[in-house]
Write an enzyme that holds these catalytic residues in place. Structure first.
Site, mmCIF file in Angstrom:
data_model
loop_
_atom_site.group_PDB
_atom_site.id
_atom_site.type_symbol
_atom_site.label_atom_id
_atom_site.label_comp_id
_atom_site.label_asym_id
_atom_site.label_seq_id
_atom_site.Cartn_x
_atom_site.Cartn_y
_atom_site.Cartn_z
ATOM 1 N N THR A 1 31.892 43.993 38.751
ATOM 2 C CA THR A 1 32.841 43.351 39.664
ATOM 3 C C THR A 1 34.060 44.259 39.844
ATOM 4 O O THR A 1 34.374 45.075 38.994
ATOM 5 C CB THR A 1 33.307 41.977 39.142
ATOM 6 O OG1 THR A 1 34.174 42.148 38.007
ATOM 7 C CG2 THR A 1 32.127 41.101 38.748
ATOM 8 N N GLY A 2 34.725 44.094 40.990
ATOM 9 C CA GLY A 2 35.873 44.950 41.280
ATOM 10 C C GLY A 2 35.470 46.402 41.398
ATOM 11 O O GLY A 2 36.151 47.303 40.896
ATOM 12 N N ALA A 3 34.355 46.654 42.104
ATOM 13 C CA ALA A 3 33.753 47.993 42.117
ATOM 14 C C ALA A 3 34.243 48.876 43.253
ATOM 15 O O ALA A 3 33.840 50.042 43.343
ATOM 16 C CB ALA A 3 32.230 47.860 42.197
ATOM 17 N N SER A 4 35.127 48.383 44.106
ATOM 18 C CA SER A 4 35.472 49.144 45.313
ATOM 19 C C SER A 4 36.505 50.239 45.086
ATOM 20 O O SER A 4 36.749 51.065 45.960
ATOM 21 C CB SER A 4 35.975 48.193 46.400
ATOM 22 O OG SER A 4 37.164 47.549 45.991
ATOM 23 N N TYR B 1 49.792 38.435 34.021
ATOM 24 C CA TYR B 1 48.738 39.423 33.760
ATOM 25 C C TYR B 1 48.448 39.507 32.264
ATOM 26 O O TYR B 1 47.289 39.452 31.830
ATOM 27 C CB TYR B 1 49.160 40.786 34.303
ATOM 28 C CG TYR B 1 48.114 41.855 34.129
ATOM 29 C CD1 TYR B 1 47.031 41.942 35.006
ATOM 30 C CD2 TYR B 1 48.195 42.784 33.088
ATOM 31 C CE1 TYR B 1 46.059 42.923 34.846
ATOM 32 C CE2 TYR B 1 47.229 43.759 32.919
ATOM 33 C CZ TYR B 1 46.165 43.825 33.803
ATOM 34 O OH TYR B 1 45.196 44.786 33.636
ATOM 35 N N GLY C 1 36.729 50.279 38.462
ATOM 36 C CA GLY C 1 35.386 49.825 38.823
ATOM 37 C C GLY C 1 34.550 50.899 39.488
ATOM 38 O O GLY C 1 33.378 51.108 39.141
ATOM 39 N N SER D 1 43.136 44.663 28.259
ATOM 40 C CA SER D 1 44.307 45.531 28.375
ATOM 41 C C SER D 1 45.050 45.577 27.042
ATOM 42 O O SER D 1 44.982 44.643 26.244
ATOM 43 C CB SER D 1 45.244 44.987 29.465
ATOM 44 O OG SER D 1 46.471 45.673 29.487
ATOM 45 N N GLY E 1 39.460 52.243 41.878
ATOM 46 C CA GLY E 1 40.049 52.285 40.544
ATOM 47 C C GLY E 1 39.018 52.398 39.440
ATOM 48 O O GLY E 1 38.044 53.148 39.525
#
Length: 313
Positions: free
Chosen positions: A8-11, A193, A15, A171, A13
């Site tokens: 997930t979040g692969a588009s 966050y 990912g 994190s 950074g």
């Protein structure tokens, strides 16, 4: 059969870099990239295939901040795959980050600046808001959306011939002081966050307790200080270039899950000479608090999914 890996979040950074590294480690995997919209998914797939033309890469559209989108994506994945071997739960947001430069200056004077920069303790705040489901946006996207996705994909993750893995991007900013069971969505604070990442650590601990016997193992990782579209705006570019180590998330891809410590977070580190290594560090989590939080997640799941019965099997 080839291993199936969902990211997930692969588009962009972490990912996107992770997807490239996974294919470098094993070009035979079936990589499924999960992004918020079709355009991003296809653009990311084309980018990956440009460097790995023989790779098996598919896409799925999912917005981790929308329960309806998560349920639709889970249904599609259940139809498409018989199992999932690895799920990298990486998507996340950090809206409107602000640096407290007064606190940063105090850290310089007291010798705590390195600790503050590597954990963001006392120097970074965010402005959160409610999403379309009435949930705090950061909590929903970073933790709860992934929790619902895992719950909906349980049939693909449990009871397989070989163990399946959940790998959460946590994190060093995951701090107990930012989290409260009475306000686990962090509606009243300014460190949403940090709270969401500590909630991630708690969730992973309980998932191991409940699902290891069914062949599902969960780990949390800290990729280090990474310059991405999430963190780029926090500090000037020249500071990031001084601080940024090399990401080493793929290490867990090679490990046998039975031998990993479920109470450890695996940190990506770089020595002063540029050598990359992984350092397991004991998480500051109370297992009783983790269990209580998990029960709250189950209660919230029941409440929020009530209006989406048409999307549930």
């Amino acid at each position: 059969m080839e291993r199936v890996v969902l990211v997930t979040g692969a588009s962009g950074g972490v990912g996107l870099a992770l997807c490239q590294r996974l294919l470098e480690e094993d070009g035979r995997i079936h990589l499924c990239i999960a992004c918020r919209n079709v355009q991003k998914s296809e653009a990311t797939r084309d980018l990956i295939l440009a460097t790995h033309p023989a790779a098996q890469v598919s896409t799925v559209e999912v917005d981790l901040g929308s329960l309806a989108s998560i349920l639709r994506a889970a249904r599609e994945l259940r139809c498409r795959f018989q199992r999932l071997d690895f799920v990298y739960l990486n998507a996340g947001i950090m809206p409107n980050p602000h640096v407290n430069f007064k606190a940063l200056w105090h850290g310089l004077l007291t010798g705590k600046v390195l600790h503050m920069l590597t954990t963001a303790e006392g120097i970074m705040t965010q402005t959160d808001r409610l999403n379309g489901d009435g949930l705090q946006e950061v909590f929903a996207t970073n933790l709860f959306g992934h929790f619902i996705l895992v719950r909906q994909l349980q049939s693909l993750l449990c009871g397989n011939e070989k163990p399946s893995r959940l790998i959460w991007t946590s994190s060093s900013n995951a701090r107990e002081s930012a989290f409260s069971l009475s306000d686990y969505q962090h509606a009243k604070g300014q460190e949403s966050y940090s709270s969401s990442k500590y909630a991630t650590d708690l969730t992973s601990v309980v998932l191991n307790r409940k699902f290891n016997t069914q062949g599902l193992y969960s780990s949390v990782v800290c990729p280090g200080l990474v310059m991405s579209n999430m963190t780029y705006r926090i500090l000037p570019v020249f500071l990031w270039k001084l601080l940024m180590p090399i990401m080493w998330l793929v290490w867990l891809f090679k490990q046998k899950p039975e031998y990993l410590d479920s109470l450890a977070k695996y940190h990506s580190c770089t020595s002063g000479l540029g050598k990359c290594y992984v350092e397991p560090r004991k998480m500051d989590v109370d297992e009783d608090t983790a269990e209580k939080f998990y029960q709250k997640l189950l209660e919230l799941e029941e409440q929020t999914l009530e209006k989406y019965r048409d999307l549930l099997d």
